[in-house]
Enzyme design. Structure first.
Site, PDB file in Angstrom:
ATOM      1  N   ILE A  13      -6.566  34.969 106.605  1.00  0.00           N
ATOM      2  CA  ILE A  13      -7.607  35.565 106.569  1.00  0.00           C
ATOM      3  C   ILE A  13      -7.518  36.974 107.323  1.00  0.00           C
ATOM      4  CG2 ILE A  13      -9.720  35.477 108.393  1.00  0.00           C
ATOM      5  CD1 ILE A  13      -9.399  32.683 108.354  1.00  0.00           C
ATOM      6  N   LEU A  34       3.901  39.175 114.063  1.00  0.00           N
ATOM      7  CA  LEU A  34       4.174  38.692 113.348  1.00  0.00           C
ATOM      8  C   LEU A  34       4.807  37.176 113.440  1.00  0.00           C
ATOM      9  CD1 LEU A  34       5.673  41.460 111.647  1.00  0.00           C
ATOM     10  CD2 LEU A  34       4.107  41.015 111.262  1.00  0.00           C
ATOM     11  N   SER A  35       4.748  36.298 114.443  1.00  0.00           N
ATOM     12  CA  SER A  35       5.067  35.501 115.142  1.00  0.00           C
ATOM     13  C   SER A  35       4.450  33.893 113.814  1.00  0.00           C
ATOM     14  CB  SER A  35       4.790  35.601 116.515  1.00  0.00           C
ATOM     15  OG  SER A  35       2.738  34.572 116.221  1.00  0.00           O
ATOM     16  N   LYS A  85      -3.964  28.550 115.912  1.00  0.00           N
ATOM     17  CA  LYS A  85      -4.809  28.169 116.084  1.00  0.00           C
ATOM     18  C   LYS A  85      -5.453  26.320 114.703  1.00  0.00           C
ATOM     19  CE  LYS A  85      -4.297  29.438 110.816  1.00  0.00           C
ATOM     20  NZ  LYS A  85      -4.623  28.518 110.232  1.00  0.00           N
ATOM     21  N   SER A 125     -14.793  29.672 115.475  1.00  0.00           N
ATOM     22  CA  SER A 125     -14.829  28.172 114.953  1.00  0.00           C
ATOM     23  C   SER A 125     -15.502  27.411 115.083  1.00  0.00           C
ATOM     24  CB  SER A 125     -13.617  28.050 114.975  1.00  0.00           C
ATOM     25  OG  SER A 125     -12.946  26.830 114.209  1.00  0.00           O
ATOM     26  N   TYR A 148      -7.485  23.684 120.934  1.00  0.00           N
ATOM     27  CA  TYR A 148      -7.264  24.517 120.539  1.00  0.00           C
ATOM     28  C   TYR A 148      -9.799  25.173 120.275  1.00  0.00           C
ATOM     29  CZ  TYR A 148      -9.424  27.288 116.141  1.00  0.00           C
ATOM     30  OH  TYR A 148      -9.897  27.948 114.901  1.00  0.00           O
ATOM     31  N   LYS A 152     -11.936  28.217 121.856  1.00  0.00           N
ATOM     32  CA  LYS A 152     -12.810  28.896 120.889  1.00  0.00           C
ATOM     33  C   LYS A 152     -14.290  29.298 121.722  1.00  0.00           C
ATOM     34  CE  LYS A 152     -11.024  30.890 117.222  1.00  0.00           C
ATOM     35  NZ  LYS A 152     -10.040  31.766 117.072  1.00  0.00           N
ATOM     36  N   ASN A 178     -14.336  26.363 106.702  1.00  0.00           N
ATOM     37  CA  ASN A 178     -12.860  26.065 106.237  1.00  0.00           C
ATOM     38  C   ASN A 178     -12.363  26.977 105.194  1.00  0.00           C
ATOM     39  OD1 ASN A 178     -12.347  22.566 107.072  1.00  0.00           O
ATOM     40  ND2 ASN A 178     -15.041  22.539 106.835  1.00  0.00           N
ATOM     41  N   ASN A 197      -1.274  22.214 108.031  1.00  0.00           N
ATOM     42  CA  ASN A 197      -2.566  21.108 108.242  1.00  0.00           C
ATOM     43  C   ASN A 197      -3.490  20.990 107.811  1.00  0.00           C
ATOM     44  OD1 ASN A 197      -1.627  20.507 111.458  1.00  0.00           O
ATOM     45  ND2 ASN A 197      -1.529  23.332 110.878  1.00  0.00           N
ATOM     46  N   PRO A 292      -7.663   9.934 113.971  1.00  0.00           N
ATOM     47  CA  PRO A 292      -8.041  10.336 116.117  1.00  0.00           C
ATOM     48  C   PRO A 292      -9.095  11.667 115.336  1.00  0.00           C
ATOM     49  CG  PRO A 292      -6.600   8.920 115.573  1.00  0.00           C
ATOM     50  CD  PRO A 292      -5.968   9.280 114.709  1.00  0.00           C
TER      51      PRO A 292
END
Length: 337
Positions: A13, A34-35, A85, A125, A148, A152, A178, A197, A292
């Site tokens: 994004i 940059l991870s 995320k 989110s 997560y 947020k 999404n 994911n 789940p």
């Protein structure tokens, strides 16, 4: 000329937001550790726009590093995208999510205040809505159901409290649904590390031969065809929503939330059919058990963003998967090609 700092700028994004800002005439200061991304994305953004963002390899957890960035530029607005995320990862390692997402935001806001920067657009989110009733409106109660989403949600409360502490603050909370797709050039797009994911990148990687098949998690929901329904938004439309939110900060004082989605639900089977149209051949898939925590439907009520930001999506599901497939074909191994 406005100078906008973008955290998480080299990500999926972030790179599209940087491109939109540069095209709109902003000076951009890009920050990323940059991870989970590549600086190649910004090199390509520069090629596409003919302009360049000033890049600093800095983590939002590094308050000293952030201070040096602010000291080096006349920043007037921040777009905060940096953070972890993945829902599944957050369940397995909640401490990292709380540390990075909450700690990074607190560092950033402190440095912003130190340098007199009070305009912020935050990447939130739709997960903050939890298991509420779709379509989700900004006036609905929050109730995230995983670490997560809770980070947020807590960040939203954090920014709301910060905004209430002084009338100089102007903060936009953008609740993404999404994001999918890629820039029409095929030069920048989603480059997930490891197994994706999310549905669309996994579908496209399967079409490219990187996975054996797609598993549809459940086909017995109370939806149009039994599969889960989600609100998909083209990443370029999402980037345009950030520009609209920046404009709204001129008139909206305090903290305000806006949903960014298409307002249209698409089932997993509908996404698969659209992807097969884009690819031009069947994509192997099977039906598996429900996961789940998955809900039957999650769609945005986008009337507030339509009315207050004068923003609507311009691209269809077919546009999203066509652009994503173009990116996948041009970059079969992502930015490492």
């Amino acid at each position: 000329m406005p100078t906008t700092l973008v955290t998480g700028a080299t990500g999926y994004i972030g790179s599209h937001v940087v491109l939109a800002l540069l095209e709109a005439g902003h000076e951009v200061v890009a920050v990323d550790d940059l991870s989970n991304s590549s600086p190649e994305s910004l090199r390509r953004v520069s090629q596409l726009t003919g302009r360049e963002a000033a890049f600093h390899e800095v983590s939002v957890l590094d308050r000293v590093g952030l201070t040096k960035v602010f000291a080096s530029h006349e920043i007037d607005t921040v777009v905060h995208l940096a953070g972890l995320k993945a829902v599944g990862d957050s369940v397995a390692d909640p401490l990292s999510y709380y540390e990075v997402n909450l700690g990074g935001s607190m560092n950033l806001v402190r440095v912003m205040a130190e340098y007199g920067v009070f305009r912020l657009v935050f990447s939130s989110s739709a997960t903050v809505y939890g298991e509420g009733i779709s379509p989700f409106a900004e006036t609905d109660g929050l109730g995230a159901v995983n670490p997560y989403g809770r980070t947020k949600e807590i960040q939203e409360y954090l920014f709301g409290d910060v905004a209430a502490s002084g009338s100089q603050w102007r903060i936009a909370l953008l609740r993404y649904f999404n994001p999918v797709g890629a820039h029409v050039s095929g030069r920048i797009g989603e480059d997930p590390v490891g197994k994706p994911n999310n549905l669309v990148p996994f579908v496209m990687q399967t079409a490219a031969g990187r996975h054996e098949q797609v598993t549809i998690h459940g086909d017995d929901y109370a939806t149009i065809d039994g599969t889960g329904v989600r609100d998909y938004i083209h990443v370029v439309d999402l980037a345009a929503g950030h520009l609209a939110a920046l404009g709204a900060l001129d008139t909206h004082v305090g903290c305000r939330a806006w949903n960014l989605g298409s307002g249209v639900g698409s089932s997993v089977k509908e996404v698969m059919a659209a992807a097969e149209r884009a690819v031009g051949q069947p994509i192997p898939h099977q039906v598996g058990p429900r996961r789940p925590g998955d809900v039957a439907e999650a769609v945005a009520d986008v009337s507030r963003a339509n009315d207050e930001l004068a923003w609507t999506t311009q691209r269809t599901l077919d546009d999203m998967v066509t652009d994503h497939w173009r990116w996948q074909q041009s970059n079969p191994q992502g930015y490492t090609d």
